[in-house]
Design a protein around this motif. Structure first.
Motif, PDB file in Angstrom:
ATOM      1  N   VAL A   1      33.054  80.331  71.196  1.00  0.00           N
ATOM      2  CA  VAL A   1      32.444  80.077  69.884  1.00  0.00           C
ATOM      3  C   VAL A   1      32.495  81.381  69.082  1.00  0.00           C
ATOM      4  CG1 VAL A   1      30.281  79.534  68.676  1.00  0.00           C
ATOM      5  CG2 VAL A   1      30.937  78.222  70.712  1.00  0.00           C
TER       6      VAL A   1
ATOM      7  N   ALA B   1      31.846  83.149  64.941  1.00  0.00           N
ATOM      8  CA  ALA B   1      31.228  82.934  63.630  1.00  0.00           C
ATOM      9  C   ALA B   1      32.138  83.391  62.491  1.00  0.00           C
ATOM     10  CB  ALA B   1      29.891  83.671  63.555  1.00  0.00           C
TER      11      ALA B   1
ATOM     12  N   ALA C   1      31.759  78.453  64.169  1.00  0.00           N
ATOM     13  CA  ALA C   1      30.419  78.462  63.578  1.00  0.00           C
ATOM     14  C   ALA C   1      30.606  78.919  62.144  1.00  0.00           C
ATOM     15  CB  ALA C   1      29.504  79.399  64.350  1.00  0.00           C
TER      16      ALA C   1
ATOM     17  N   LEU D   1      24.359  79.532  59.646  1.00  0.00           N
ATOM     18  CA  LEU D   1      25.557  79.076  60.352  1.00  0.00           C
ATOM     19  C   LEU D   1      25.406  77.613  60.744  1.00  0.00           C
ATOM     20  CD1 LEU D   1      26.469  81.983  62.812  1.00  0.00           C
ATOM     21  CD2 LEU D   1      27.795  81.207  60.816  1.00  0.00           C
TER      22      LEU D   1
ATOM     23  N   ILE E   1      27.408  74.312  63.030  1.00  0.00           N
ATOM     24  CA  ILE E   1      28.376  73.990  64.078  1.00  0.00           C
ATOM     25  C   ILE E   1      28.456  72.463  64.172  1.00  0.00           C
ATOM     26  CG2 ILE E   1      26.702  74.025  65.987  1.00  0.00           C
ATOM     27  CD1 ILE E   1      28.640  75.606  67.614  1.00  0.00           C
TER      28      ILE E   1
ATOM     29  N   LEU F   1      30.673  83.675  73.672  1.00  0.00           N
ATOM     30  CA  LEU F   1      30.573  83.998  72.244  1.00  0.00           C
ATOM     31  C   LEU F   1      31.440  85.219  71.968  1.00  0.00           C
ATOM     32  CD1 LEU F   1      26.711  83.683  71.922  1.00  0.00           C
ATOM     33  CD2 LEU F   1      28.398  82.064  71.069  1.00  0.00           C
TER      34      LEU F   1
ATOM     35  N   ASP G   1      32.653  87.956  68.715  1.00  0.00           N
ATOM     36  CA  ASP G   1      32.586  88.389  67.317  1.00  0.00           C
ATOM     37  C   ASP G   1      33.233  89.769  67.201  1.00  0.00           C
ATOM     38  OD1 ASP G   1      32.043  88.304  64.607  1.00  0.00           O
ATOM     39  OD2 ASP G   1      29.897  87.976  64.838  1.00  0.00           O
TER      40      ASP G   1
ATOM     41  N   THR H   1      23.409  87.334  63.806  1.00  0.00           N
ATOM     42  CA  THR H   1      24.481  86.330  63.807  1.00  0.00           C
ATOM     43  C   THR H   1      24.656  85.721  65.187  1.00  0.00           C
ATOM     44  OG1 THR H   1      25.630  87.624  62.126  1.00  0.00           O
ATOM     45  CG2 THR H   1      26.935  85.980  63.291  1.00  0.00           C
ATOM     46  N   ILE H   2      24.665  86.580  66.196  1.00  0.00           N
ATOM     47  CA  ILE H   2      24.941  86.077  67.541  1.00  0.00           C
ATOM     48  C   ILE H   2      23.721  85.335  68.093  1.00  0.00           C
ATOM     49  CG2 ILE H   2      24.401  88.031  69.064  1.00  0.00           C
ATOM     50  CD1 ILE H   2      27.831  86.467  68.900  1.00  0.00           C
TER      51      ILE H   2
ATOM     52  N   SER I   1      23.999  81.948  66.796  1.00  0.00           N
ATOM     53  CA  SER I   1      25.047  81.230  67.534  1.00  0.00           C
ATOM     54  C   SER I   1      24.525  80.763  68.892  1.00  0.00           C
ATOM     55  CB  SER I   1      26.273  82.120  67.742  1.00  0.00           C
ATOM     56  OG  SER I   1      26.708  82.658  66.516  1.00  0.00           O
TER      57      SER I   1
END
Ligand code: PRP
Ligand code: ADE
Length: 182
Positions: free
Chosen positions: A60, A62, A84, A108, A110, A123, A125, A133-134, A137
């Motif tokens: 995943v 973002a 995302a 975000l 999904i 994850l 990024d 952000t994470i 997620s």
């Protein structure tokens, strides 16, 4: 483990832009890394390395910079990539999560049918700063019932506390290069 010389080359390819997008921010610009084919390839290889035999079913990432590395890592792992995205971009039914950034706030989304309880997620990024952000997620992935305990980044900014936040969420962070007190 990626050689420290390669990691130093990757770090040297990242330009720093002072006072962007706001005064006081040291912007670590991953676009200069991606523009360098050798640094980009080595970064993707180094991100994939720890996760080769971990049963990851999907990556995943973002919007927007997370797409660059997330899709490349998923492709190398031979698994799917789930986007995302920022609001009003995904066409099917979504769930959403808002979050704070170093220089603002965002949300975000999904796809609801993109993951389920059989999925084991990595994850990915480009960068972790505050971890907002994470964290968003992680919440999205877990609310769809999928398992997530790992997150990989090209760049970590430890002064902003994101990696500590991830450990509290039972996520093991991994990053290639770090800018601390710089
Ligand atoms: O750890 P955090 O404090 O959440 O910051 C890290 C996030 O900030 C940047 O994305 P940004 O939201 O600027 O969007 P972009 O990828 O569209 O440039 C970066 O790509 C990470 O996703
Ligand atoms: N300092 C920074 N440089 C680049 N991207 C970022 N995202 C959040 N903080 C950042």
């Amino acid at each position: 483990m990626t050689d420290s010389k390669i990691l130093a080359e990757i770090k040297a390819s990242i330009k720093t832009i002072p006072d962007y997008p706001k005064a006081g921010i040291q912007f670590r610009d991953v676009t200069s890394l991606v523009e360098n084919g050798d640094a980009f390839a080595k970064s993707v290889d180094a991100l994939v390395e720890p996760y080769k035999n971990m049963g990851i079913t999907k990556v995943v990432g973002a919007e927007a910079r997370g797409f660059i590395f997330g899709a490349a890592v998923a492709n190398k792992l031979g698994c799917g990539f789930v986007l995302a995205r920022k609001p009003n971009k995904l066409p099917r039914e979504t769930i959403s999560q808002s979050y704070q950034l170093e220089y603002g706030e965002d949300e975000l989304h999904i796809h609801k049918d993109a993951l389920d309880e059989n999925d084991v997620i990595l994850l990915v990024d480009d960068l972790i700063a505050t971890g907002g952000t994470i964290e968003a997620s992680v919440k999205l992935v877990r609310s769809l019932g999928a398992k997530v305990n790992h997150a990989a980044f090209v760049i970590s900014l430890p002064d902003l506390g994101g990696e500590d936040k991830l450990k509290q969420l039972n996520i093991e962070p991994f990053s290639l290069v770090s800018f601390e007190g710089e």
